[in-house]
Design a protein around this motif. Structure first.
Motif, PDB file in Angstrom:
ATOM      1  N   PHE A  57     -26.331 -20.617  15.717  1.00 35.74           N
ATOM      2  CA  PHE A  57     -25.550 -20.213  14.559  1.00 35.74           C
ATOM      3  C   PHE A  57     -25.150 -18.756  14.749  1.00 35.74           C
ATOM      4  N   THR A  89     -23.265 -15.260  12.988  1.00 36.72           N
ATOM      5  CA  THR A  89     -22.951 -14.644  11.695  1.00 36.72           C
ATOM      6  C   THR A  89     -21.440 -14.615  11.480  1.00 36.72           C
ATOM      7  N   LYS A  90     -21.056 -14.561  10.219  1.00 37.48           N
ATOM      8  CA  LYS A  90     -19.642 -14.467   9.853  1.00 37.48           C
ATOM      9  C   LYS A  90     -19.051 -13.217  10.498  1.00 37.48           C
ATOM     10  N   HIS A 125     -26.594 -13.544  16.110  1.00 41.14           N
ATOM     11  CA  HIS A 125     -26.724 -14.997  16.227  1.00 41.14           C
ATOM     12  C   HIS A 125     -28.184 -15.406  16.392  1.00 41.14           C
ATOM     13  N   LYS A 158     -28.140 -23.914   7.416  1.00 38.73           N
ATOM     14  CA  LYS A 158     -27.257 -22.772   7.166  1.00 38.73           C
ATOM     15  C   LYS A 158     -27.155 -22.448   5.680  1.00 38.73           C
ATOM     16  N   SER A 217     -28.785 -19.024   4.146  1.00 37.22           N
ATOM     17  CA  SER A 217     -27.832 -18.057   3.604  1.00 37.22           C
ATOM     18  C   SER A 217     -28.231 -17.644   2.186  1.00 37.22           C
ATOM     19  N   TRP A 262     -23.108 -17.123   7.488  1.00 36.08           N
ATOM     20  CA  TRP A 262     -22.818 -17.774   8.768  1.00 36.08           C
ATOM     21  C   TRP A 262     -21.338 -18.073   8.949  1.00 36.08           C
ATOM     22  N   SER A 263     -20.917 -18.052  10.193  1.00 36.24           N
ATOM     23  CA  SER A 263     -19.612 -18.588  10.559  1.00 36.24           C
ATOM     24  C   SER A 263     -19.651 -20.084  10.269  1.00 36.24           C
ATOM     25  N   TYR A 312     -20.713 -24.019  14.663  1.00 31.45           N
ATOM     26  CA  TYR A 312     -22.043 -23.942  15.262  1.00 31.45           C
ATOM     27  C   TYR A 312     -22.021 -24.665  16.599  1.00 31.45           C
TER      28      TYR A 312
END
Length: 138
Positions: A23, A25-26, A64, A85, A89, A110-111, A114
């Motif tokens: 995963f 991160t944004k 990540h 996620k 979060s 998270w973005s 994945y």
């Protein structure tokens, strides 16, 4: 640990399934500290337990994380990932870490994407050869 100890049994199946998850991160922001990673480990282990899965290994860097999860065949990886996620979060944002509050806004840790890779067991080529060598009845 021997392979025999890793094999799990369900009511109608015997299985040994692992998935490697990554995963990010944004915006690939570098927000994780050791304290945040320690909290994530606890949250991920708890979510895995809810799915009758096991967090075998976990670590990450500042942007990540990597997870190795042993899971039963009844679990859809996409459902597991959504819970991992989503819950992580919410829990991490609730703790109000300054590095996250400063670099990420809008509620997302998270973005949306994945990585998931199956792993463990014999290599594909070995399994292919084993299947080819079966004694097909005539």
């Amino acid at each position: 640990m021997s392979l025999e100890n890793d094999i799990r049994r369900g009511r109608h199946c015997v299985f040994l399934m692992h998935v490697h998850l990554v995963f990010v991160t944004k915006y690939r922001r570098e927000v994780f500290t050791q304290a945040i990673l320690d909290d994530l480990r606890v949250v991920f282990a708890s979510v895995c337990a809810d799915f009758e899965a096991e967090l075998v290994e976990f670590d990450g860097e500042d942007d990540h994380v990597h997870l190795l999860v042993n899971y039963p065949p009844k679990v859809a990886i996409s459902n597991l990932v959504n819970s991992l996620k989503g819950v992580s979060s919410r829990m991490i944002r609730r703790k109000n870490y300054p590095s996250i509050r400063k670099k990420l806004w809008g509620g997302a840790l998270w973005s949306p994407s994945y990585f998931a890779g199956s792993c463990g067991g014999a290599p594909i080529e070995v399994i292919r050869q084993y299947i080819e060598q079966q004694q097909t009845p005539h």
